[in-house]
Enzyme design. Structure first.
Site, PDB file in Angstrom:
ATOM      1  N   LYS A 124       0.831  -1.212   0.000  1.00  0.00           N
ATOM      2  CA  LYS A 124       0.000   0.000   0.000  1.00  0.00           C
ATOM      3  C   LYS A 124       0.861   1.256   0.000  1.00  0.00           C
ATOM      4  O   LYS A 124       0.647   2.168  -0.796  1.00  0.00           O
ATOM      5  CB  LYS A 124      -0.919   0.004   1.234  1.00  0.00           C
ATOM      6  N   ASN A 125       1.830   1.319   0.892  1.00  0.00           N
ATOM      7  CA  ASN A 125       2.584   2.571   1.040  1.00  0.00           C
ATOM      8  C   ASN A 125       3.485   2.855  -0.157  1.00  0.00           C
ATOM      9  O   ASN A 125       3.754   4.019  -0.467  1.00  0.00           O
ATOM     10  CB  ASN A 125       3.392   2.558   2.341  1.00  0.00           C
ATOM     11  N   ARG A 181      -2.911  10.062   4.785  1.00  0.00           N
ATOM     12  CA  ARG A 181      -1.642  10.732   5.018  1.00  0.00           C
ATOM     13  C   ARG A 181      -0.888  10.948   3.696  1.00  0.00           C
ATOM     14  O   ARG A 181      -0.255  11.975   3.491  1.00  0.00           O
ATOM     15  CB  ARG A 181      -0.841   9.830   5.958  1.00  0.00           C
ATOM     16  N   CYS A 209      -3.966   7.942  10.147  1.00  0.00           N
ATOM     17  CA  CYS A 209      -4.253   7.362  11.453  1.00  0.00           C
ATOM     18  C   CYS A 209      -3.814   8.298  12.569  1.00  0.00           C
ATOM     19  O   CYS A 209      -2.796   8.970  12.459  1.00  0.00           O
ATOM     20  CB  CYS A 209      -3.525   6.033  11.590  1.00  0.00           C
ATOM     21  N   ARG A 220       1.767  14.344  13.582  1.00  0.00           N
ATOM     22  CA  ARG A 220       2.318  13.960  12.280  1.00  0.00           C
ATOM     23  C   ARG A 220       2.736  15.198  11.502  1.00  0.00           C
ATOM     24  O   ARG A 220       2.078  15.619  10.554  1.00  0.00           O
ATOM     25  CB  ARG A 220       1.309  13.093  11.522  1.00  0.00           C
ATOM     26  N   ILE A 250       4.836  17.884   9.048  1.00  0.00           N
ATOM     27  CA  ILE A 250       5.418  17.743   7.706  1.00  0.00           C
ATOM     28  C   ILE A 250       6.500  18.810   7.485  1.00  0.00           C
ATOM     29  O   ILE A 250       6.781  19.208   6.361  1.00  0.00           O
ATOM     30  CB  ILE A 250       4.362  17.766   6.587  1.00  0.00           C
ATOM     31  N   ASP A 251       7.095  19.247   8.596  1.00  0.00           N
ATOM     32  CA  ASP A 251       8.123  20.284   8.497  1.00  0.00           C
ATOM     33  C   ASP A 251       9.301  19.875   7.611  1.00  0.00           C
ATOM     34  O   ASP A 251       9.871  20.703   6.898  1.00  0.00           O
ATOM     35  CB  ASP A 251       8.629  20.652   9.902  1.00  0.00           C
ATOM     36  N   ASP A 307       4.901  -0.045  12.010  1.00  0.00           N
ATOM     37  CA  ASP A 307       3.602  -0.537  11.525  1.00  0.00           C
ATOM     38  C   ASP A 307       3.360  -2.007  11.871  1.00  0.00           C
ATOM     39  O   ASP A 307       2.289  -2.541  11.587  1.00  0.00           O
ATOM     40  CB  ASP A 307       3.479  -0.321  10.005  1.00  0.00           C
ATOM     41  N   ILE A 310       8.818   5.705  17.073  1.00  0.00           N
ATOM     42  CA  ILE A 310       8.480   6.539  15.906  1.00  0.00           C
ATOM     43  C   ILE A 310       7.238   7.403  16.187  1.00  0.00           C
ATOM     44  O   ILE A 310       7.246   8.605  15.968  1.00  0.00           O
ATOM     45  CB  ILE A 310       8.216   5.672  14.640  1.00  0.00           C
ATOM     46  N   ARG A 364      -8.607   0.277   5.067  1.00  0.00           N
ATOM     47  CA  ARG A 364      -7.717   1.230   4.409  1.00  0.00           C
ATOM     48  C   ARG A 364      -6.472   0.542   3.876  1.00  0.00           C
ATOM     49  O   ARG A 364      -5.862   1.017   2.918  1.00  0.00           O
ATOM     50  CB  ARG A 364      -7.279   2.318   5.396  1.00  0.00           C
TER      51      ARG A 364
HETATM   52  C1  UD1 Z   1       5.070   6.358   6.649  1.00  0.00           C
HETATM   53  C2  UD1 Z   1       3.985   5.322   6.550  1.00  0.00           C
HETATM   54  C3  UD1 Z   1       3.499   4.935   7.944  1.00  0.00           C
HETATM   55  C4  UD1 Z   1       4.678   4.502   8.814  1.00  0.00           C
HETATM   56  C5  UD1 Z   1       5.779   5.546   8.799  1.00  0.00           C
HETATM   57  C6  UD1 Z   1       7.041   5.116   9.532  1.00  0.00           C
HETATM   58  C7  UD1 Z   1       2.895   5.928   4.472  1.00  0.00           C
HETATM   59  C8  UD1 Z   1       1.686   6.460   3.812  1.00  0.00           C
HETATM   60  N1  UD1 Z   1       2.866   5.881   5.806  1.00  0.00           N
HETATM   61  O1  UD1 Z   1       4.482   7.504   7.248  1.00  0.00           O
HETATM   62  O2  UD1 Z   1       2.583   3.867   7.810  1.00  0.00           O
HETATM   63  O3  UD1 Z   1       4.244   4.338  10.149  1.00  0.00           O
HETATM   64  O4  UD1 Z   1       6.149   5.866   7.436  1.00  0.00           O
HETATM   65  O5  UD1 Z   1       7.539   3.941   8.955  1.00  0.00           O
HETATM   66  O6  UD1 Z   1       3.844   5.497   3.838  1.00  0.00           O
HETATM   67  N2  UD1 Z   1       8.451  13.560  11.096  1.00  0.00           N
HETATM   68  C9  UD1 Z   1       8.777  14.843  11.398  1.00  0.00           C
HETATM   69  N3  UD1 Z   1       8.652  15.803  10.411  1.00  0.00           N
HETATM   70  C10 UD1 Z   1       8.248  15.488   9.153  1.00  0.00           C
HETATM   71  C11 UD1 Z   1       7.922  14.142   8.853  1.00  0.00           C
HETATM   72  C12 UD1 Z   1       8.027  13.182   9.849  1.00  0.00           C
HETATM   73  O7  UD1 Z   1       9.155  15.170  12.533  1.00  0.00           O
HETATM   74  O8  UD1 Z   1       8.179  16.387   8.304  1.00  0.00           O
HETATM   75  C13 UD1 Z   1       8.554  12.519  12.145  1.00  0.00           C
HETATM   76  C14 UD1 Z   1       7.223  11.880  12.492  1.00  0.00           C
HETATM   77  O9  UD1 Z   1       6.541  12.600  13.474  1.00  0.00           O
HETATM   78  C15 UD1 Z   1       7.647  10.486  12.958  1.00  0.00           C
HETATM   79  C16 UD1 Z   1       8.890  10.192  12.120  1.00  0.00           C
HETATM   80  O10 UD1 Z   1       9.343  11.446  11.624  1.00  0.00           O
HETATM   81  O11 UD1 Z   1       8.022  10.531  14.313  1.00  0.00           O
HETATM   82  C17 UD1 Z   1       8.686   9.228  10.984  1.00  0.00           C
HETATM   83  O12 UD1 Z   1       7.664   9.716  10.140  1.00  0.00           O
HETATM   84  P1  UD1 Z   1       7.621   9.401   8.581  1.00  0.00           P
HETATM   85  O13 UD1 Z   1       8.656   8.367   8.255  1.00  0.00           O
HETATM   86  O14 UD1 Z   1       7.645  10.677   7.845  1.00  0.00           O
HETATM   87  O15 UD1 Z   1       6.205   8.751   8.437  1.00  0.00           O
HETATM   88  P2  UD1 Z   1       5.232   8.889   7.213  1.00  0.00           P
HETATM   89  O16 UD1 Z   1       6.040   8.965   5.947  1.00  0.00           O
HETATM   90  O17 UD1 Z   1       4.228   9.941   7.456  1.00  0.00           O
END
Ligand code: UD1
Length: 430
Positions: free
Chosen positions: A22-23, A93, A117, A122, A124-125, A305, A327, A397
């Protein structure tokens, strides 16, 4: 509202086929609109998040065809709107991938702030930092993130935290930027590699995906391609845990065993036998499993996950296990539901102390998110008596034909949508 109703106690046996990741599929679908040619994708899972994203790209003008259940053809030449505010998109997401894809191709994008979720904050900085480093202006207002650039120019970007989403998003935009971008401290997850391979098959020039440093030579255009999505390591891991929890013996097909190594290692420590083949793993669980320690980490560490599913296995293993979630800070919400099934787990912040109980007992529980929902189903399969899992919307999902695949392994589980159907199931299995 639909539920799964489960009569537990049957060890799972037989063979199950795993679908596409999926991801990976979500990122690849977003990246597919970066060319004006047609892209043909196979091994695309038929799950809700994927269908929502396909709906979103159709909504901005892309042509989407689904000649077969797991094959999708996408043509992005007819995109006429760069603002993605499709009703459902906020719920997933991965909507943020359209930012990187559209910014790369059109130098402009506007996407509703992503949801997904509720497993912790979460941010996105890091995505935004990356886009800005490539020369884009990024602004958040009225619930939308907008990015635009006159020119996208390569840069050296260091990610302060390992992020799958930020790595992929920057990778997409940088593929069509001018010059050579270097991203350091990248995520190394298999789906990062899959997206890079996909973009390279469209004419991008990306090296180093799967290591912590990715180098991208920007190209002017991307072209059409045919590509098959990698197998879903989380779906596979979920079935591995279901076999472990029920004391079963199952061959899990269409997997890349290397991607499952962290799950395999922990299940082996707990006392399962895991046999690896070229594209399958066989899990055999006999007798009571034993305690172990698990800490989630970016790949190749133990996947966050898979944390709820593994915790459910350890909840009925002998002794005390410690599970550390590093995480997502809010990923133990399902523990209260599991306690209703007899689990003895204490959560202190990001650490769960799991005191193994003899067995779970069936109860009515609510699925708090996608992976925790799947974990509660596993608990139900292992439990004495009947379990009803509510809010399976979350599970749908990310898992295709979950109940059917489990039925194929001998599980007594049905998807129902009324109290009447729950009663009918109870009568049938009693
Ligand atoms: C993806 C997966 C999710 C999985 C996660 C970690 C998808 C759609 N989702 O989520 O299922 O749990 O990877 O393997 O692929 N962070 C920041 N700033 C940012 C982005 C992330 O601080 O801009 C932090 C997050 O809060 C978290 C960590 O980085 O603690 C990892 O997040 P990230 O790897 O970005 O997760 P996603 O890509 O959103």
């Amino acid at each position: 509202m639909e539920q799964y109703v489960i009569k537990g106690g049957n060890p799972l046996t037989g063979e199950v086929e795993i679908g596409g990741a999926k991801n990976a599929a979500l990122a690849i679908i977003a990246a597919a609109v970066m060319t004006d040619d047609t892209v043909r994708l196979s091994n695309v899972p038929d799950v809700r998040d994927v269908n929502v994203l396909l709906g979103a790209i159709e909504d901005i003008g892309a042509v989407v065809k689904r000649p077969e259940k797991h094959v999708v053809e996408i043509n992005g030449s007819t995109i006429h709107r760069l603002s993605v505010d499709y009703d459902y998109i906020k719920r997933i997401r991965a909507s943020y991938y359209l930012l990187g894809a559209l910014l790369g191709k059109y130098h402009k994008a506007e996407v509703a702030l992503p949801g997904g979720c509720d497993i912790g904050s979460r941010p996105i900085d890091l995505h935004i930092k990356g886009f800005r480093a490539l020369g884009a202006s990024v602004d958040i207002s009225y619930g939308l993130i907008s990015a635009h650039a006159d020119r996208l120019v390569a840069n050296h970007i260091y990610l302060d935290k390992v992020s799958v989403g930020a790595t992929i998003n920057i990778l997409m935009a940088a593929s069509l930027a001018e010059g050579k971008t270097v991203i350091d401290n990248c995520a190394r997850e298999p789906h990062v590699v899959d997206v890079a391979n996909f973009l390279n098959s469209m004419g991008a020039d990306i090296r180093g995906a799967g290591t912590e440093s990715i180098r991208i030579n920007g190209v002017k255009h991307l072209h059409g391609t045919e590509y098959s999505v990698i197998p879903d390591m989380i779906e596979a891991g979920t079935f591995m845990c279901a076999v472990a929890a029920t004391g079963g013996d199952v061959t899990i097909r269409n997997v890349i065993p290397k991607h499952l190594e962290a799950t395999t290692a922990k299940l082996a420590e707990a006392g399962c036998q895991v046999v690896e083949y070229d594209d399958a793993v066989k899990v055999i669980a006999k007798g009571r499993l034993k305690h172990t320690q698990v800490a989630t980490l970016p790949y190749p560490g133990f996947p966050t996950d898979m944390q709820p599913q593994m915790t459910v296995v350890l909840g009925i293993a002998e002794g005390t296990s410690v599970v550390t979630e590093s995480i997502w800070e809010n990923r133990f919400k399902y523990v209260d539901e599991l306690a209703r099934m007899g689990a003895n787990i204490q959560v202190e912040g990001t650490i769960a102390i799991v005191n193994g109980v003899d067995h779970y007992t069936g109860a009515r529980v609510q699925s708090p998110d996608l992976r925790a929902g799947a974990a509660l189903v596993i608990a139900g399969l292992a439990a004495d008596g009947i379990t009803v899992v509510d809010d399976i919307y979350y599970i749908q999902r990310g898992y295709e034909s979950f109940a059917e695949k489990l039925q194929g392994l001998g599980a007594q589980i049905e998807q129902v949508s009324s109290e009447h159907e729950i009663q009918k199931f109870k009568l049938k299995v009693s």
